[in-house]
Design an enzyme around this catalytic site. Sequence first.
Site, PDB file in Angstrom:
ATOM      1  N   ASN A  55      26.001  40.345 -44.207  1.00 27.17           N
ATOM      2  CA  ASN A  55      25.062  40.618 -42.898  1.00 27.17           C
ATOM      3  C   ASN A  55      23.924  41.110 -43.205  1.00 27.17           C
ATOM      4  OD1 ASN A  55      24.301  41.942 -40.507  1.00 27.17           O
ATOM      5  ND2 ASN A  55      25.686  40.541 -39.547  1.00 27.17           N
ATOM      6  N   GLY A  56      24.037  42.446 -43.908  1.00 28.23           N
ATOM      7  CA  GLY A  56      22.599  42.935 -44.343  1.00 28.23           C
ATOM      8  C   GLY A  56      22.158  43.870 -43.017  1.00 28.23           C
ATOM      9  N   ASP A  57      22.663  43.774 -41.874  1.00 25.19           N
ATOM     10  CA  ASP A  57      21.962  44.476 -40.831  1.00 25.19           C
ATOM     11  C   ASP A  57      22.986  44.635 -39.671  1.00 25.19           C
ATOM     12  OD1 ASP A  57      19.929  45.780 -39.503  1.00 25.19           O
ATOM     13  OD2 ASP A  57      19.220  44.158 -38.287  1.00 25.19           O
ATOM     14  N   ILE A  58      24.350  45.200 -40.018  1.00 26.79           N
ATOM     15  CA  ILE A  58      25.332  45.553 -39.066  1.00 26.79           C
ATOM     16  C   ILE A  58      24.887  46.786 -38.412  1.00 26.79           C
ATOM     17  CG2 ILE A  58      27.748  45.891 -38.811  1.00 26.79           C
ATOM     18  CD1 ILE A  58      28.231  44.558 -41.452  1.00 26.79           C
TER      19      ILE A  58
END
Length: 171
Positions: A55-58
Site C-alpha cells: 500500500n505505502g500509505d496505510i
Amino acid sequence: MPRGDLANVLEMRHTEKGPAKGSGSTIILDWSIKLSWAQQITRGVANLHAIQAYNGDIKSSNVLIDENGQALLIDFCPIGVTNEFAAPEILAIINDPEFEFEREITAMTDMYSLGLVLHALAEETTNVELPLVWRNKKTPTSYRDAVQQCLAADCRSRPAAVELLHSLGAT
C-alpha cells in the site's frame, strides 16, 4: 460510503457523544467493533501482501466504513506517503533525490503504518504520537503487544500481516 472513512467515524463519534475532538478522554466504540475492524483492515493488508502488492500509505483516512459497518482498505497505489503514518525507514529517504521511495515500500513498511492505524482505532483518535500512549484500559494486552511489534525499529522484527491477523484472533 455513507459512513465515510475511519478518521471521520472516530471524529463524528466523539463529536456526537460529547468528548471534544482530540480529548481522548472517553472511549465510545465497543471493543468488539474495534477488534472486528482491526481484523478486517489487517486482512486487507494480508491480501495485498499475498500478491506482493504494498500500500505505502496505510492511514485512518484510507479505511472506509461501509453501510454494513465493514472496514475496507483503499488507496493501494504508493504514489505518496503521509509522514504521520510512515515507517522511519521511509521518512529517512523520502526527501533524498537518489531514492525512489515508491521502490522502498515493502510489506514491513506497511506493517509499521498498520500498527499506527490499529493504535488510533483502539484509542479512538485521529492523532498518532510516538511513543504510543495507551489511555484505553480496556484494550487487551495481546492487542497492545501486537501493535508494538508492528512498530519495531528493526523492520525485520515486524510481523507479517498474516501473523498479525492470527494475533488478533482471526481465523
